[in-house]
Every structure is written in C-alpha cells, then in structure tokens.
Motif scaffolding. Structure first.
Motif, mmCIF file in Angstrom:
data_model
loop_
_atom_site.group_PDB
_atom_site.id
_atom_site.type_symbol
_atom_site.label_atom_id
_atom_site.label_comp_id
_atom_site.label_asym_id
_atom_site.label_seq_id
_atom_site.Cartn_x
_atom_site.Cartn_y
_atom_site.Cartn_z
ATOM 1 N N PHE A 21 0.870 -1.174 0.000
ATOM 2 C CA PHE A 21 0.000 0.000 0.000
ATOM 3 C C PHE A 21 0.907 1.224 0.000
ATOM 4 O O PHE A 21 1.711 1.413 0.914
ATOM 5 N N ILE A 22 0.806 2.036 -1.055
ATOM 6 C CA ILE A 22 1.752 3.139 -1.233
ATOM 7 C C ILE A 22 1.027 4.490 -1.347
ATOM 8 O O ILE A 22 -0.178 4.560 -1.589
ATOM 9 N N SER A 23 1.808 5.542 -1.181
ATOM 10 C CA SER A 23 1.327 6.897 -1.417
ATOM 11 C C SER A 23 2.244 7.555 -2.434
ATOM 12 O O SER A 23 3.472 7.507 -2.303
ATOM 13 N N TYR A 24 1.629 8.157 -3.443
ATOM 14 C CA TYR A 24 2.378 8.883 -4.463
ATOM 15 C C TYR A 24 1.774 10.282 -4.561
ATOM 16 O O TYR A 24 0.555 10.430 -4.683
ATOM 17 N N ILE A 25 2.612 11.291 -4.494
ATOM 18 C CA ILE A 25 2.135 12.665 -4.558
ATOM 19 C C ILE A 25 2.317 13.187 -5.976
ATOM 20 O O ILE A 25 3.440 13.371 -6.447
ATOM 21 N N SER A 26 1.199 13.418 -6.642
ATOM 22 C CA SER A 26 1.212 13.898 -8.026
ATOM 23 C C SER A 26 1.215 15.425 -8.057
ATOM 24 O O SER A 26 0.436 16.062 -7.343
ATOM 25 N N ASN A 27 2.084 15.992 -8.874
ATOM 26 C CA ASN A 27 2.171 17.453 -9.029
ATOM 27 C C ASN A 27 2.405 18.178 -7.713
ATOM 28 O O ASN A 27 1.998 19.320 -7.533
ATOM 29 N N GLY A 28 2.993 17.497 -6.769
ATOM 30 C CA GLY A 28 3.383 18.126 -5.526
ATOM 31 C C GLY A 28 2.309 18.293 -4.476
ATOM 32 O O GLY A 28 2.613 18.599 -3.323
ATOM 33 N N SER A 29 1.032 18.100 -4.859
ATOM 34 C CA SER A 29 -0.031 18.362 -3.874
ATOM 35 C C SER A 29 -1.211 17.407 -3.960
ATOM 36 O O SER A 29 -2.110 17.487 -3.127
ATOM 37 N N ASN A 30 -1.240 16.538 -4.946
ATOM 38 C CA ASN A 30 -2.370 15.616 -5.112
ATOM 39 C C ASN A 30 -1.971 14.203 -4.705
ATOM 40 O O ASN A 30 -1.216 13.530 -5.422
ATOM 41 N N PRO A 31 -2.437 13.743 -3.556
ATOM 42 C CA PRO A 31 -2.054 12.407 -3.095
ATOM 43 C C PRO A 31 -2.806 11.306 -3.826
ATOM 44 O O PRO A 31 -3.990 11.438 -4.140
ATOM 45 N N ILE A 32 -2.106 10.217 -4.108
ATOM 46 C CA ILE A 32 -2.708 9.016 -4.678
ATOM 47 C C ILE A 32 -2.317 7.852 -3.786
ATOM 48 O O ILE A 32 -1.123 7.578 -3.591
ATOM 49 N N LEU A 33 -3.300 7.197 -3.205
ATOM 50 C CA LEU A 33 -3.058 6.027 -2.368
ATOM 51 C C LEU A 33 -3.605 4.799 -3.080
ATOM 52 O O LEU A 33 -4.752 4.798 -3.545
ATOM 53 N N ALA A 34 -2.798 3.762 -3.189
ATOM 54 C CA ALA A 34 -3.221 2.570 -3.933
ATOM 55 C C ALA A 34 -2.316 1.400 -3.577
ATOM 56 O O ALA A 34 -1.310 1.546 -2.869
ATOM 57 N N TRP A 35 -2.672 0.229 -4.124
ATOM 58 C CA TRP A 35 -1.875 -0.985 -3.934
ATOM 59 C C TRP A 35 -1.043 -1.240 -5.186
ATOM 60 O O TRP A 35 -1.485 -0.989 -6.300
ATOM 61 N N VAL A 36 0.169 -1.746 -4.975
ATOM 62 C CA VAL A 36 1.081 -2.086 -6.059
ATOM 63 C C VAL A 36 1.691 -3.450 -5.769
ATOM 64 O O VAL A 36 1.982 -3.768 -4.609
ATOM 65 N N SER A 37 1.888 -4.231 -6.833
ATOM 66 C CA SER A 37 2.562 -5.517 -6.642
ATOM 67 C C SER A 37 3.975 -5.289 -6.128
ATOM 68 O O SER A 37 4.707 -4.431 -6.635
ATOM 69 N N LYS A 38 4.369 -6.026 -5.131
ATOM 70 C CA LYS A 38 5.688 -5.871 -4.521
ATOM 71 C C LYS A 38 6.809 -6.086 -5.528
ATOM 72 O O LYS A 38 7.907 -5.514 -5.414
ATOM 73 N N ASN A 39 6.547 -6.889 -6.552
ATOM 74 C CA ASN A 39 7.572 -7.211 -7.560
ATOM 75 C C ASN A 39 8.001 -5.995 -8.370
ATOM 76 O O ASN A 39 9.046 -6.030 -9.022
ATOM 77 N N TYR A 40 7.194 -4.934 -8.379
ATOM 78 C CA TYR A 40 7.500 -3.762 -9.181
ATOM 79 C C TYR A 40 8.181 -2.634 -8.385
ATOM 80 O O TYR A 40 8.389 -1.549 -8.902
ATOM 81 N N LEU A 41 8.533 -2.945 -7.162
ATOM 82 C CA LEU A 41 9.174 -1.930 -6.311
ATOM 83 C C LEU A 41 10.564 -2.374 -5.892
ATOM 84 O O LEU A 41 10.823 -3.586 -5.731
ATOM 85 N N SER A 42 11.437 -1.400 -5.690
ATOM 86 C CA SER A 42 12.771 -1.692 -5.184
ATOM 87 C C SER A 42 12.680 -2.202 -3.754
ATOM 88 O O SER A 42 11.646 -2.064 -3.088
ATOM 89 N N ASP A 43 13.758 -2.786 -3.281
ATOM 90 C CA ASP A 43 13.774 -3.288 -1.902
ATOM 91 C C ASP A 43 13.589 -2.140 -0.923
ATOM 92 O O ASP A 43 14.033 -1.015 -1.134
ATOM 93 N N PHE A 44 12.902 -2.405 0.174
ATOM 94 C CA PHE A 44 12.698 -1.417 1.220
ATOM 95 C C PHE A 44 12.509 -2.152 2.538
ATOM 96 O O PHE A 44 12.162 -3.338 2.564
ATOM 97 N N SER A 45 12.733 -1.457 3.616
ATOM 98 C CA SER A 45 12.505 -2.035 4.937
ATOM 99 C C SER A 45 11.108 -1.696 5.382
ATOM 100 O O SER A 45 10.634 -0.592 5.163
ATOM 101 N N ARG A 46 10.429 -2.633 6.003
ATOM 102 C CA ARG A 46 9.038 -2.418 6.421
ATOM 103 C C ARG A 46 8.982 -1.420 7.532
ATOM 104 O O ARG A 46 9.802 -1.464 8.438
#
Length: 297
Positions: free
Chosen positions: A272-297
C-alpha cells in the motif's frame, strides 16, 4: 491559568496620543497547551468577557478551533465565546470546557424583531485541540467531577462526552460538513496507517477545489511526507484499488517514480503506497511488490 495581555500604543502624527488595549485571554492546561480567547466583543445583547474566536496553541502551532458556521458579527449575530477559569479544566488536565452563546435577531408576529440566544458548552481535548463535544441544554449546567474526567450534575447524573468524538471511520462524514468540521476531524482522529485509506476516500465527497477537499489533501500529504520508508518503481505498473489482481485501476506509475510505503498485505505480496502527483495531489493505492525496489518495512 494565565491571562496574556498585549498592549499596543500608536502615536499618530498631528493627532493626540491614543492607546488601544488588545486583551486576548489564555487558559493554560497542565501540559502547557493553551486555549486563546481572541477578538474581544462588547455591546448590546453581548455578555461581559465575550470573544469572537478561540484558538488552540501547542508549541509553535496555533489553530483556529472556532465553529465557522456561527462566527459572530455585530450585524448578524452568531456565536461568541465567554471566558471563565472557574472549574473549566478537568481533574487530569486533559480537557477544558469552553462556554459560548449563539444569538440572533428573529422576526416577531408584530412585524418587529426580537433577540434570542442559546447557551452552548464545548469540551476541548488539550492534547490535540479536538473539540470533542459541542452541546446545548441541560448538560451545560454540569461541571467536572472532583476526581475524574466526567461531567456531572448536582443530582449526580453524568454525561459521556467522549461518545460524540469525531472519528474518520465512524462519524458519517458527508458533503454538508464545513471546512471547520473537517479540520476538527483531523485533530480528533489524526492520520495513521489504519485510517489513512479512509481519509483518502473522503476526497471524493467534496467539491473539487473546495476548502474541505484542500484540508483533506494537505493532511494526507503532510502525513505521507513524514513516512520513512520509500521505494522506487522498477517498471511501469498499474495501481490497484485492493490487493487483488481483479481490482486494477486505470492509473499507473512509471519507472523511477518514488513512492512512500504505508503497509504490506497479509500475504506480503502487495504494498500500500502513497504517491504525490504534481506536488499536492495524493494518490493512495496498492502495487505488486515485484515492481518496487527493496525497502525495509
């Protein structure tokens, strides 16, 4: 409790010296947070020690917690706040009672006008600034119990004020809510990993560009910016409404986009991720883990 008084004197060239007294008053809780009574009022139909607005102050933050639907004006009436330091702080110091009056001119059968008012009592959480309860009627004659944070009458009846506290998942937020209602919601039920999804769903309840929508978006963006875990999108990937293959949306992210990580699905395959579009518009959604770089929980 401390009263803060600011005195400003102005010397006007060619005119006699005059001095204006701006007597903001302050109630201070044991934790150091404050309620500030501002915009002193006087005149016909106005009680002594009346104030147009109230603010919650915590550290460097000062938040207007007045009820914006009823801001007082001398021409139209409305709500004003009455200062008192008599038994207003709860036994633990966590809550303060703020008394107010809502009054206005109403037409009479004879064709004239009559001033009518009603007393209200609000309870403010002095840790967050949340207006936990705002009531009128008999309960405004109650006072704090001597030993615990409970409002009681002289007949030992009690009022469960916490039952009316706003919560993003339980309050039934609708498009009739004012900007101040939404602001109060963010104070009563501040964003966290469990309720941030509910905050995101609120965006669509209000008109595009409205003050209510701006407050919700800014709240999500501020909360997201404080998240530590960040990941990079490895390749173009679609966003999902739920962590399921059949819940794909039309939105997608591109390679090298940066996202903030909110949480993982139970099976550890979706993020479950958050992406900020154009600096002020939040987008919250689910993404397959396979498409993301490694990260610590």
């Amino acid at each position: 409790m401390i009263n803060k008084i600011n005195i400003f004197c102005w010397l006007v060239i060619l005119f006699p010296f005059s001095c204006e007294l701006l007597a903001d008053k302050t109630l201070v809780a044991p934790n150091g947070n404050e309620i500030i009574f501002s915009e002193s009022l006087s005149g016909k139909n106005i009680d002594k020690d009346a104030w147009g607005r109230i603010f919650f102050a915590k550290g460097n933050r000062k938040i207007d917690i007045s009820l914006d639907k009823h801001i007082f004006t001398k021409s139209q009436g409305g709500r004003y706040y009455t200062y008192s330091n008599d038994n207003v702080i709860s036994p633990t110091g966590n809550y303060i009672i703020i008394n107010s009056i809502y009054g206005s001119m109403y037409p009479t059968q004879s064709g004239g006008e009559k001033y009518v008012d009603r007393a209200y009592c609000s309870i403010v959480d002095m840790n967050t600034g949340c207006v936990v309860s705002d009531r009128d009627g008999e309960v405004c004659g109650y006072s704090w119990d001597r030993n615990k944070d409970l409002i009681v009458s002289s007949y030992h009846d009690s009022f469960d004020f916490l039952s009316s506290k706003m919560a993003v998942n339980k309050s039934g937020v609708n498009s009739d809510w004012s900007a101040q209602d939404i602001k109060n919601l963010t104070l009563c039920d501040s964003p966290n990993r469990s309720n941030i999804g509910a905050y995101y769903l609120l965006i669509s309840k209000f008109k595009k560009g409205s003050d209510q929508q701006k407050i919700i978006k800014n709240t999500i963006v501020d909360w997201t910016n404080d998240l530590v875990n960040e990941a990079t999108v490895l390749d173009k990937t679609y966003l999902y409404i739920e962590p399921k293959e059949n819940k794909k949306s039309k939105m997608y992210l591109l390679k090298s986009d940066k996202v903030k990580v909110i949480s993982l699905s139970d099976d550890n395959q979706w993020v479950f991720i958050s992406y900020i579009s154009n600096g002020s518009n939040p987008i919250l959604a689910w993404v397959s883990k396979n498409y993301l770089s490694d990260f610590s929980r």
